[in-house]
Design a protein around this motif. Sequence first.
Motif, PDB file in Angstrom:
ATOM      1  N   ASP A   1       0.832  -1.201   0.000  1.00 18.84           N
ATOM      2  CA  ASP A   1       0.000   0.000   0.000  1.00 18.84           C
ATOM      3  C   ASP A   1       0.868   1.254   0.000  1.00 18.84           C
ATOM      4  OD1 ASP A   1      -2.770   1.271   0.449  1.00 18.84           O
ATOM      5  OD2 ASP A   1      -1.585   2.089   2.118  1.00 18.84           O
ATOM      6  N   GLN A   2       1.848   1.312   0.866  1.00 17.54           N
ATOM      7  CA  GLN A   2       2.729   2.478   0.950  1.00 17.54           C
ATOM      8  C   GLN A   2       3.480   2.676  -0.366  1.00 17.54           C
ATOM      9  OE1 GLN A   2       5.603   2.376   4.129  1.00 17.54           O
ATOM     10  NE2 GLN A   2       6.746   4.078   3.297  1.00 17.54           N
ATOM     11  N   ASN A   3       4.025   1.600  -0.919  1.00 16.08           N
ATOM     12  CA  ASN A   3       4.805   1.710  -2.147  1.00 16.08           C
ATOM     13  C   ASN A   3       3.935   2.153  -3.328  1.00 16.08           C
ATOM     14  OD1 ASN A   3       6.999   0.887  -0.659  1.00 16.08           O
ATOM     15  ND2 ASN A   3       6.954  -1.210  -1.398  1.00 16.08           N
ATOM     16  N   GLN A   4       2.740   1.620  -3.421  1.00 18.08           N
ATOM     17  CA  GLN A   4       1.860   1.981  -4.530  1.00 18.08           C
ATOM     18  C   GLN A   4       1.312   3.391  -4.365  1.00 18.08           C
ATOM     19  OE1 GLN A   4       0.648  -2.530  -5.868  1.00 18.08           O
ATOM     20  NE2 GLN A   4      -0.961  -1.285  -5.035  1.00 18.08           N
ATOM     21  N   ARG A   5       1.029   3.812  -3.125  1.00 16.76           N
ATOM     22  CA  ARG A   5       0.605   5.197  -2.890  1.00 16.76           C
ATOM     23  C   ARG A   5       1.736   6.163  -3.233  1.00 16.76           C
ATOM     24  NH1 ARG A   5      -0.402   6.892   1.948  1.00 16.76           N
ATOM     25  NH2 ARG A   5       0.614   5.184   3.037  1.00 16.76           N
ATOM     26  N   CYS A   6       2.963   5.759  -2.939  1.00 22.11           N
ATOM     27  CA  CYS A   6       4.152   6.537  -3.297  1.00 22.11           C
ATOM     28  C   CYS A   6       4.176   6.786  -4.794  1.00 22.11           C
ATOM     29  CB  CYS A   6       5.401   5.771  -2.854  1.00 22.11           C
ATOM     30  SG  CYS A   6       6.836   5.895  -3.937  1.00 22.11           S
ATOM     31  N   GLU A   7       4.053   5.706  -5.558  1.00 21.94           N
ATOM     32  CA  GLU A   7       4.109   5.818  -7.009  1.00 21.94           C
ATOM     33  C   GLU A   7       2.933   6.634  -7.547  1.00 21.94           C
ATOM     34  OE1 GLU A   7       4.526   1.842  -8.538  1.00 21.94           O
ATOM     35  OE2 GLU A   7       6.504   1.623  -7.633  1.00 21.94           O
ATOM     36  N   ALA A   8       1.755   6.405  -7.020  1.00 24.91           N
ATOM     37  CA  ALA A   8       0.584   7.164  -7.467  1.00 24.91           C
ATOM     38  C   ALA A   8       0.812   8.658  -7.250  1.00 24.91           C
ATOM     39  CB  ALA A   8      -0.675   6.690  -6.733  1.00 24.91           C
ATOM     40  N   SER A   9       1.289   9.038  -6.089  1.00 29.68           N
ATOM     41  CA  SER A   9       1.539  10.454  -5.800  1.00 29.68           C
ATOM     42  C   SER A   9       2.547  11.046  -6.778  1.00 29.68           C
ATOM     43  CB  SER A   9       2.033  10.635  -4.363  1.00 29.68           C
ATOM     44  OG  SER A   9       1.016  10.328  -3.455  1.00 29.68           O
ATOM     45  N   PHE A  10       3.624  10.321  -7.013  1.00 33.32           N
ATOM     46  CA  PHE A  10       4.649  10.835  -7.919  1.00 33.32           C
ATOM     47  C   PHE A  10       4.104  11.040  -9.328  1.00 33.32           C
ATOM     48  CE2 PHE A  10       7.940  10.204 -11.111  1.00 33.32           C
ATOM     49  CZ  PHE A  10       8.770  11.265 -10.802  1.00 33.32           C
ATOM     50  N   TYR A  11       3.414  10.041  -9.866  1.00 33.09           N
ATOM     51  CA  TYR A  11       2.941  10.151 -11.247  1.00 33.09           C
ATOM     52  C   TYR A  11       1.811  11.165 -11.396  1.00 33.09           C
ATOM     53  CZ  TYR A  11       6.194   6.461 -12.129  1.00 33.09           C
ATOM     54  OH  TYR A  11       7.361   5.738 -12.220  1.00 33.09           O
ATOM     55  N   ILE A  12       1.015  11.356 -10.365  1.00 34.89           N
ATOM     56  CA  ILE A  12       0.028  12.434 -10.390  1.00 34.89           C
ATOM     57  C   ILE A  12       0.769  13.768 -10.435  1.00 34.89           C
ATOM     58  CG2 ILE A  12      -1.761  13.629  -9.057  1.00 34.89           C
ATOM     59  CD1 ILE A  12      -2.605  10.749  -8.068  1.00 34.89           C
TER      60      ILE A  12
END
Length: 127
Positions: A74-85
């Motif tokens: 969850d943390q890793n995927q939220r990290c990536e989502a935030s960056f790409y947004i």
Amino acid sequence: ADLEKARELGPKAHYAAIGTHLASTRAGLGSRIDEVSKQIDLAKWPGPVLRYLRGDIDAAGLRANAANSNSIIDQNQRCEASFYIGETLRLTEASVAAANFRAAREICPKSYYEWIGANVELSKSNL
């Protein structure tokens, strides 16, 4: 050229596709998201990132797809989502992009490209 070679060697490689698209748009060559995502399973993470970049889902949809019952995933995927947004908004909505880059910087593992990228973007004077 390196991203193109990576895509050639692994046409189903999610991150090579994302990188190719981002490099192309940053270089002013336009979006290549449809081309680079043709052979990729968009249901499996980070497929939702590609769906977001294609405009198939919005930022809220990407965040929803990033959620996972495993706290580390969850943390890793939220990290990536935030960056790409943040990446998609950096030229049009700098303050929203910066908030997403700050979120990525806070939650991404320091070994992640997204953590490095978020720090680089935040070091620029326009964010």
